[in-house]
Write an enzyme that holds these catalytic residues in place. Structure first.
Site, PDB file in Angstrom:
ATOM      1  N   ILE A  45      18.203   6.359 -14.434  1.00 29.96           N
ATOM      2  CA  ILE A  45      16.733   6.431 -14.330  1.00 29.96           C
ATOM      3  C   ILE A  45      16.032   5.808 -13.093  1.00 29.96           C
ATOM      4  O   ILE A  45      16.728   4.871 -12.801  1.00 29.96           O
ATOM      5  CB  ILE A  45      16.208   5.673 -15.831  1.00 29.96           C
ATOM      6  CG1 ILE A  45      14.853   5.803 -16.226  1.00 29.96           C
ATOM      7  CG2 ILE A  45      16.884   4.430 -16.032  1.00 29.96           C
ATOM      8  CD1 ILE A  45      14.442   5.532 -17.762  1.00 29.96           C
ATOM      9  N   GLU A 104      19.391  -6.369   8.823  1.00 29.36           N
ATOM     10  CA  GLU A 104      18.847  -6.740  10.144  1.00 29.36           C
ATOM     11  C   GLU A 104      19.988  -6.802  11.124  1.00 29.36           C
ATOM     12  O   GLU A 104      19.785  -6.212  12.193  1.00 29.36           O
ATOM     13  CB  GLU A 104      17.505  -7.955   9.857  1.00 29.36           C
ATOM     14  CG  GLU A 104      16.269  -7.456   9.217  1.00 29.36           C
ATOM     15  CD  GLU A 104      15.363  -8.517   9.504  1.00 29.36           C
ATOM     16  OE1 GLU A 104      15.724  -9.413   9.974  1.00 29.36           O
ATOM     17  OE2 GLU A 104      14.169  -8.317   9.464  1.00 29.36           O
ATOM     18  N   GLY A 113      12.840   4.338 -11.064  1.00 25.72           N
ATOM     19  CA  GLY A 113      11.653   3.174 -11.138  1.00 25.72           C
ATOM     20  C   GLY A 113      10.820   3.785 -11.903  1.00 25.72           C
ATOM     21  O   GLY A 113       9.877   3.480 -12.997  1.00 25.72           O
ATOM     22  N   LYS A 114      10.151   5.321 -11.526  1.00 28.77           N
ATOM     23  CA  LYS A 114       9.147   5.676 -12.099  1.00 28.77           C
ATOM     24  C   LYS A 114       9.251   6.319 -13.602  1.00 28.77           C
ATOM     25  O   LYS A 114       8.525   5.832 -14.491  1.00 28.77           O
ATOM     26  CB  LYS A 114       8.779   7.072 -11.211  1.00 28.77           C
ATOM     27  CG  LYS A 114       7.482   7.672 -11.399  1.00 28.77           C
ATOM     28  CD  LYS A 114       6.371   7.049 -10.458  1.00 28.77           C
ATOM     29  CE  LYS A 114       5.198   7.424 -10.409  1.00 28.77           C
ATOM     30  NZ  LYS A 114       4.460   7.489  -9.251  1.00 28.77           N
ATOM     31  N   ASP A 170      22.917  -6.678 -11.136  1.00 21.20           N
ATOM     32  CA  ASP A 170      22.158  -6.049  -9.683  1.00 21.20           C
ATOM     33  C   ASP A 170      23.323  -5.594  -8.995  1.00 21.20           C
ATOM     34  O   ASP A 170      24.486  -5.687  -9.457  1.00 21.20           O
ATOM     35  CB  ASP A 170      21.824  -7.373  -9.192  1.00 21.20           C
ATOM     36  CG  ASP A 170      21.164  -7.128  -7.838  1.00 21.20           C
ATOM     37  OD1 ASP A 170      20.657  -6.011  -7.777  1.00 21.20           O
ATOM     38  OD2 ASP A 170      21.354  -7.845  -6.506  1.00 21.20           O
ATOM     39  N   GLY A 197      26.356   8.977 -18.715  1.00 22.19           N
ATOM     40  CA  GLY A 197      25.845   8.009 -17.976  1.00 22.19           C
ATOM     41  C   GLY A 197      24.495   8.445 -18.082  1.00 22.19           C
ATOM     42  O   GLY A 197      24.000   9.568 -17.867  1.00 22.19           O
ATOM     43  N   THR A 252      23.292  -4.957  -5.183  1.00 24.83           N
ATOM     44  CA  THR A 252      23.499  -5.382  -3.975  1.00 24.83           C
ATOM     45  C   THR A 252      23.935  -7.041  -3.993  1.00 24.83           C
ATOM     46  O   THR A 252      23.053  -7.682  -4.600  1.00 24.83           O
ATOM     47  CB  THR A 252      22.432  -5.434  -2.958  1.00 24.83           C
ATOM     48  OG1 THR A 252      21.646  -4.179  -3.238  1.00 24.83           O
ATOM     49  CG2 THR A 252      22.698  -5.730  -1.498  1.00 24.83           C
ATOM     50  N   LYS A 287      10.020  -0.248  10.399  1.00 22.84           N
ATOM     51  CA  LYS A 287      11.440   0.025   9.628  1.00 22.84           C
ATOM     52  C   LYS A 287      10.845  -0.240   8.366  1.00 22.84           C
ATOM     53  O   LYS A 287      10.636  -1.065   7.971  1.00 22.84           O
ATOM     54  CB  LYS A 287      12.254  -0.874  10.520  1.00 22.84           C
ATOM     55  CG  LYS A 287      13.720  -0.931   9.775  1.00 22.84           C
ATOM     56  CD  LYS A 287      14.452  -2.199  10.324  1.00 22.84           C
ATOM     57  CE  LYS A 287      14.213  -3.363   9.685  1.00 22.84           C
ATOM     58  NZ  LYS A 287      14.924  -4.561  10.222  1.00 22.84           N
TER      59      LYS A 287
END
Lengths: 1139, 361
Positions: A1013, A744, A1015-1016, A452, A1010, A454, A810
């Site tokens: 890609i 936030e 998401g779609k 991942d 490299g 983040t 937001k």
């Protein structure tokens, strides 16, 4: 206990699995009991009817439960419904004194090893095939069984003691006889009981909140016992009860509660409360207090128990450690099966040979000894007996002890991994956690790593970097400088303790253990070093010392809370005057419009969130309320007509703000509160009350920000003089923002830097200190919380200045951009301007993303009251439905969040964690392919990938970003062709079957590539027909970055690679969105970081930082694998070669 | 469990509103054991260590092997098969079961004299003394002189437990099949009459067997009385108390019997029969010359294609004749030396092309 279909009986199980098995079945047992409870014959009546048209007797579907108060008037009903639910006594033990021996034996003999031992021992009792002394063969079995039984017994006894301790905890339960709350043990609490809890008490059972001393009917709970998240969560008193000024009287409580049958979903609770007059009030998870959580910040609460004991959500969520079978063990298992085959072959050979040999000497009684009765056994029969005898004799061929030994060795390995000092993280005071006990050696076999971004690669400490408002980019260079010099600043800061501010903050800080306090005081020394004077009034600095241990990861660190404003923006900001709002027509000149945008932008930053404001040193004091008491807002009382427009008097100038209300010492003077629908107070009356126990002398009446004055004054350790320097500073505060996500908080802190300080937040209103305008109180009409589907959140407020209903939204830029209004009602020029702003902002957004910033768009929408009322009616219908609520709510949100006006965008920096590039480099060198799967946008993801050396500067980057399947296919084949041309020397890309990672040595000579890609495109690539091509493509690339990936896609990618390439995969992540990926991978690693504990709970190993992964895989994984494989090989050698 | 943990915290921790300083630090101890830094040694095989090892093994093993081989070759041994399957053999007549007792004589010549103590063995082939049920078919407590076991032998002895309602002493298949040929050795010297070679029948069994494991039953004056109430094994000619004339070599402690009761592991075996002790330093124990062997042929082996042999052997410091050990040493030493040479050549040839930097440990 019914004998379950046990799938593993054919396999050879080991100890852990046995325990796991038992635990699983125990839970099943509990679960089935629950189910039995609920399967009483109820019929389903329309629960969706929200008008209280139910029939006389409550009819329920099998899925629902009825909770009736545990009181005399309802005795019959109680016995009928709630009396049959399990009470709050918990029992996590497996055995009782009586059933220990049979049950333990039963469970132990589920292990094939023990069964095999037993079989041999029994076989030895058959005289014809007997090989050894009967008693001797029993001995090892008995010893093994006894030792394990003792171990199980001790473990169970420990559980029993803990259970007993918990069961005997005392809580206050309402007693029918004595008509008051009396102390009772947890175990005696039953469904339908009324319970009263004080601050810091642990909730004994899942209960619906009926009363809170908090005037807003809020109760804060800390759920660290459940999910490890240490931030406070708000819970809400059931609608209709919040307004009662006195504590709910159980004697008068005559309602019934219908809710779902017990389930383990912590984030879902649906039901309704039916009053005696058939009026129904919807219940949601906001009304539910979960067992195991702790009441915080609230004096006392009362509630009615709906789930008790094992039916509570906490208990239903209690699952034991995960059990995974390692690859090595699976291999050993097959080898053992080969051994069995070998044994059978050997025994058959022996038996056959014996028969044949014996037939040669059939009549010779020399060594062919006849039976006692004199006749000679036929060679065939003798051969048959010999077969079994041989099995006894050659039993050592099967290395049964191998399993026990592997188990012990792995325990040792886990011990060593856990005691590795290199994995210790000082800040978190945590070290590596091995949650899965038997896949240590798989760590050394990882071929693909899915990470991942983040919180895993990056710190997930969000730092506000830049923003774009109304099409102008404000780059906040000073802020960037500050971030660079952050490290040295800290050290400087620690030295300069002689300033009064420091002493002040030092005095405040140690008393604020649970939350990081921020003191916006006079400019700190280091601030002035590199800042222009323009920021002198706003210079914020963090506390001198770090909070000693950061259990409260949700609280922001100084680096996040400090934002140095951009001078340009500040100039524009200063133009905001109350006069801006006097001509509320649409003839605002352009510069003014921009100013208006800026203002809206900051208001949105400050209020469009779910941040909880608290004062660090006095957690129980309600800042929000105290500040409210200083407000001169007089709202109109008529709220009878819900949809009638109400006016809120504008607090037009800061000079009006001041302590006119005689607040100190007035105890809980609740003005009657009416609320017809949840969070629907179009205008709530002024709340004039103080929090209990806090004295608030309203010293500086002209100060627009009394709360922090109060704070300091109320702190006995602070001399009065210390506060004197601050009156000129409009935003001297030690406020603490607790946000669900760090973004936030970062935005709120950014807004505060511009003197737009979020002061307090209650379910009804948000108070913002706005520089030129003083305190603004926004009537909070509605919150549409953030979710990953919508990727945005909205608040609906009534603007105190314009008195309009305004929606602030937001969210992710891609989402917001689509929702912007195409035809603005404001006329052509404005429309055109909007278009320009939009284009400019988009450009800025792209720029931000290129710099690796997380982008968010801020938009607003002004609604007419009629529109709002219309929407609200529909929304209410959605909210009160029990079934399909999620879908309906989503639809409802769609209806609200459209035709938005873009205000601006923000760029938040997500800093790389320390040691990440080095670790990734080392892992890549070791031949591990690393994929980055992130939900972030492409530019951000690629940027981070470059930053963490996943991609190198010379790499050829292929971007797969297509909108259709065909295009995706074409693109993939072109890329593939190109790659193969570029690498003529390289062999054909490995077919899925032989997808072994290339050696790094061979990679060096090749072109590094490299793949990015989106998401779609990923969606297409994951389809059956393109999978192969996709995998071929990825095999040619050193690194793959999947951006905009949903959690489901993440897990699908892992599954695809794992199943088709037959490789060992590892997934690492820190948030709830990584859980599915972590669970799918061969090894799941959770980072115990900022985003709560879900990932850790789902993982096999939990580490504190990404950089630990290198040592975990390359050192410990390697050691574990070599040691264990050597041991297994030796075992086979010992058992097979040297019997 | 998280829930339990939390609740427990609450019990002994009191209110948690201020979760104080980090009282307990979870940092693991930085000890050599926990950090896996204990001194360890692991051989890293390089040309520098492997090649000398091979050569040293070769150089050590080959001389040892030669020494052992020579020693083994110096041991004198002669083996005479007297089964009589060959029609020309003097013992051929004894093959028919009717001729009992049957005597035969076999002549043989010692080419070299046997120095030192000479051991006389009898050897049997194709006799499966290792058969599982045969091995078990004995009662050790009876053999140890236990009076109750004497009259009531263990079930293991079945079907050689009782005969004609009397317990068999010694019971079991092993005792029942005891070797009962008698061998006598004569030197045909220059004199007209042959000299009998003195054969010592004591001292051929293990001391522990003779003194600890095997005991005659107690009580009674004569041995016969002590074995009262028992009967001889089916195949025996004489009862157990008439195996020898000497009282300390009779009954269960008869050494021939003890030797027989120690079963052989392989179907072809030899058992010590007699000792021929050295007379003096001047004369060899068995001088070279012609000998003849007198055999009382009782033991039938023809039915299972067995063979009977008489073996005379001297011994050395490494036991009896055993050329295998020496050959094995020489073979291993040679292979090791050869490998050393091959590896040396390989190393010499490819030393420079290999990149040692790749190997990082």
């Amino acid at each position: 206990m019914r004998a379950p279909a046990y799938p593993g009986s054919a396999r050879i199980l080991d100890m852990t699995e046995c325990l796991q098995w038992a635990r699983y079945h125990w839970q099943r047992l509990m679960g089935s009991r629950n189910r039995d409870d609920d399967e009483r014959p109820y019929s389903y009546s329309s629960l969706l009817a929200c008008g209280g048209k139910s029939s006389q007797t409550p009819k329920l579907a099998g899925k629902h439960r009825v909770v009736v108060p545990h009181l005399r008037p309802f005795k019959d009903e109680y016995d009928k419904f709630s009396g049959t639910y399990v009470n709050n006594r918990i029992r996590t033990t497996k055995y009782t004194l009586l059933n220990f021996v049979p049950r333990n034996l039963f469970e132990q003999f589920h292990r094939a090893a023990n069964l095999y031992f037993l079989f041999l021992a029994v076989l030895n009792w058959v005289p014809l095939v007997e090989a050894f002394q009967k008693e001797i063969t029993m001995l090892p079995l008995v010893v093994v069984l006894t030792i394990i039984a003792i171990k199980d017994g001790l473990e169970d006894y420990r559980k029993y003691k803990i259970d007993k301790q918990i069961n005997n905890l005392v809580t206050q339960v309402y007693s029918r006889k004595e008509k008051k709350y009396v102390d009772q043990c947890w175990k005696d609490v039953a469904v339908g009981d009324f319970i009263r809890l004080s601050c810091n008490e642990v909730i004994p059972a899942d209960m619906v909140l009926l009363f809170s001393t908090d005037p807003d009917g809020i109760c804060h709970i800390e759920t660290s016992g459940l999910d490890g998240e240490s931030n406070l969560k708000q819970r809400q008193v059931v609608r209709g009860y919040a307004e009662q000024d006195s504590e709910v009287d159980p004697e008068k409580f005559s309602s019934k509660i219908e809710c779902e049958s017990p389930n383990n979903d912590l984030n879902r609770f649906r039901g309704y409360l039916e009053h005696s007059n058939k009026e129904r009030v919807g219940l949601s998870k906001e009304n539910l207090l979960l067992r195991g959580c702790t009441i915080r910040n609230t004096e006392a609460v009362a509630g009615i128990v709906v789930y008790a004991g094992h039916e509570t959500k906490a208990m239903l969520n209690n699952s034991g450690p995960r059990y995974k079978r390692s690859k090595l063990e699976r291999r050993a298992n097959t080898d053992v099966l080969w051994c069995v085959l070998l044994l059978v072959v050997m025994c058959l050979t022996g038996a056959l040979g014996h028969g044949i040999w014996l037939s040669r000497y059939e009549n010779i009684m020399f060594f062919n000894i006849p039976e006692p009765d004199g006749h000679v056994i036929s060679p065939v029969l003798a051969g048959f007996y010999m077969f079994w005898t041989m099995i006894i004799l050659l039993q050592v061929l099967i290395p049964i002890s191998l399993y026990v030994s592997i188990e012990i060795v792995k325990l040792g390995q886990i011990y060593f991994i856990q005691s590795d000092v290199d994995f210790y993280n000082e800040k978190m005071d945590s070290t590596v956690q091995c949650r899965a006990l038997n896949i240590t050696e798989d760590l050394g076999q990882i071929q693909y790593l899915f990470s991942d971004k983040t919180g895993t690669l990056t710190e997930n400490k969000m730092v506000f970097r830049r923003c774009s408002v109304a099409g102008f980019d404000y780059c906040h260079e000073e802020n960037a400088k500050r971030l660079e010099s952050y490290q040295e600043a800290i050290s400087e800061d620690e030295d300069s303790t002689d300033t009064p501010v420091d002493s002040l903050s030092n005095m405040v800080k140690p008393r604020a253990p649970s939350c990081r306090s921020v003191h916006n005081g006079p400019l700190g020394s280091k601030c002035s070093n590199h800042l222009a004077g323009s920021c002198s009034a706003l210079g914020s600095r963090e506390g001198a010392s770090e909070v000693p241990h950061s259990r409260q990861a949700a609280f922001s660190s100084p680096i996040e809370t400090d934002v140095v404003p951009d001078t340009r923006l500040l100039d524009k900001f200063s133009q905001i005057t109350p006069q801006l709002f006097t001509p509320l027509d649409e003839t605002i000149p352009d510069p003014l419009l921009e100013t208006l945008y800026i203002m809206d932008f900051f208001i949105a930053l400050a209020i469009c969130n779910t941040v909880v404001v608290s004062a660090p040193n006095q957690p129980r004091q309600k800042i929000g309320l105290s500040s409210l008491s200083g407000m001169p807002i007089k709202s109109l009382e008529e709220i009878k007509n819900l949809f009638q427009r109400l006016s809120v008097r504008r607090s037009s100038s800061p000079s009006l703000a001041g302590g006119k209300e005689p607040s100190p010492g007035v105890p809980n003077a609740f003005v009657s509160r009416l609320s017809l629908f949840s969070r629907m107070k179009l205008a709530s009356p002024v709340e004039e009350e103080t929090s209990p126990g806090s004295e608030r002398p309203q010293g500086s009446g002209d100060s627009p920000c009394p709360p922090d004055m109060e704070k300091q004054n109320s702190d006995p350790g602070l001399p009065e003089g210390e506060t004197a320097p601050s009156p000129g500073q409009p935003s001297t505060s030690t406020l603490c923002y607790e946000a669900e996500s760090p973004d936030e908080a970062a935005l709120v802190y950014a807004a505060r830097a511009y003197q737009c300080t979020l002061r307090s937040r209650t379910p009804e209103q948000v108070v913002v200190d706005f520089a030129a305008l003083g305190s603004l109180t926004f009537q909070l009409l509605h919150i549409l919380p953030f979710d990953s589907v919508r990727k945005r959140m909205s608040v609906v407020v009534r603007h105190p200045l314009s008195n309009q209903v305004v929606v602030y939204t937001k969210g992710a830029d891609s989402v917001i951009m689509e929702l912007l209004s195409v035809a603005s009602p404001d006329g052509a020029s404005l429309e055109k301007q909007q278009m320009i702003i939009r284009e400019k902002t988009q450009k800025h957004l792209d720029d931000y993303a290129r710099r690796g910033l997380r982008t968010l768009c801020i938009a607003k929408k002004v609604m007419s009251d009629a529109e709002y009322a219309e929407w609200l009616r529909n929304h209410f219908l959605a909210e009160t439905s029990i079934d399909h609520r999620e879908e309906l709510l989503l639809e409802s949100a769609m209806r609200l969040e459209n035709k938005l006006t873009l205000l601006g965008a923000t760029g938040i920096e997500d800093r790389l964690q320390e040691g990440v590039p080095e670790s990734i480099e080392a892992l890549q060198k070791a031949g591990i392919k690393i994929w980055m799967l992130t939900g972030d946008k492409q530019e951000t993801a690629v940027n981070i990938a470059y930053a963490c050396k996943l991609l190198e500067a010379g790499d050829k980057l292929f971007i797969l970003n297509t909108q259709s399947k065909d295009a995706c296919e074409r693109l993939m084949s072109t890329i593939l062709k190109e790659l193969q041309e570029k690498n003529p020397a390289s062999p054909e890309p490995p077919s899925p079957r032989e997808g072994l990672p290339r050696l790094p040595a061979t990679q060096d000579s090749r072109l590094r590539a490299g793949l990015v890609i989106t998401g779609k495109a990923l969606e297409f690539a994951l389809q059956e027909s393109l999978q192969r091509q996709f995998l071929e493509l990825t095999a040619c690339c050193q690194a793959v970055v999947c951006c905009r990936a949903t959690p489901l896609q993440k897990s699908e990618v892992v599954k695809l690679v794992r199943n088709h390439l037959r490789v060992m995969t590892l997934a690492i992540g820190d948030g709830a969105n990584d859980v599915s990926m972590i669970q799918v991978a061969d090894i799941g690693i959770g980072i115990s970081g900022q985003e709560g504990m879900q990932a850790v709970m789902a993982s096999d190993f939990a580490i504190a930082q990404f950089k630990h992964l290198g040592k975990l895989l390359l050192v410990h994984g390697h050691w574990c694998y070599t040691r264990l494989s050597n041991m297994i090989l030796y075992f086979f050698y010992k058992n097979v070669e040297l019997p | 469990m998280a829930m339990n943990y939390n609740a427990k915290d609450e019990v002994d921790g009191g209110p948690q509103c201020p979760p104080g300083g980090p009282a307990k630090n979870r940092r693991p101890d930085n000890t050599a054991f926990k950090q896996q830094r204990l001194p360890a040694w692991q051989p890293i095989l390089t040309a520098g260590t492997v090649l000398p090892t091979f050569f040293i093994i070769g150089l050590i093993f080959i001389p040892i092997g030669i020494g052992i081989f020579v020693t083994s070759n110096n041991i004198r041994e002669i083996e005479i098969d007297y089964t009589g399957t060959d029609p020309s053999s003097p013992c051929n007549k004894c093959l028919s079961p009717n001729a009992t007792p049957c005597y035969c004589t076999i002549n043989f010549t010692l080419e070299q004299s046997f120095e030192g103590n000479v051991f006389m063995y009898y050897g049997l082939s194709n006799f499966y003394q290792n058969h599982r049920r045969y091995v078990k078919s004995r009662d050790d407590s009876q053999l140890n002189g236990d009076s109750s076991a004497l009259l009531n032998p263990s079930k293991e002895c079945e079907p050689y437990r009782r005969n004609e309602d009397k317990p068999i002493a010694p019971c079991g298949a092993i005792a029942n099949s005891m070797f009962n040929d008698t061998l006598e050795l004569f030197l045909v010297g220059n004199e007209s009459y042959p000299t009998p070679i003195p054969l010592k029948k004591k001292g051929i069994a293990w001391w522990t067997d003779k003194n600890v494991k095997f005991r005659n039953p107690s009580g009674g004056e004569s041995l016969k009385e002590r074995f009262k109430g028992t009967t001889k094994p089916v195949n025996w000619v004489k009862p157990v108390y008439m195996l020898d004339s000497e009282p300390d070599n009779n009954g269960f402690i008869n050494e021939d019997f003890i030797v027989w009761m120690r079963t052989a592991a392989l179907p072809t075996f030899r058992k010590l029969y007699r000792l021929i002790e050295r007379k003096s330093d001047l004369h060899p124990t068995l001088p070279a010359g012609r000998y003849y062997l007198n055999i009382t042929y009782n033991y039938p082996v023809h039915s299972f294609d067995g063979r009977k042999r008489m073996i005379l052997s001297t011994i050395s410091w490494m036991g009896g004749k055993n050329p295998f050990l020496g050959i094995a040493y020489i073979a291993i030493g040679s292979i090791s030396f050869l490998l050393g040479v091959v590896l040396l050549v390989i190393n010499h040839k490819y030393r420079n092309s290999s990149n040692t930097a790749d190997i990082t440990i």
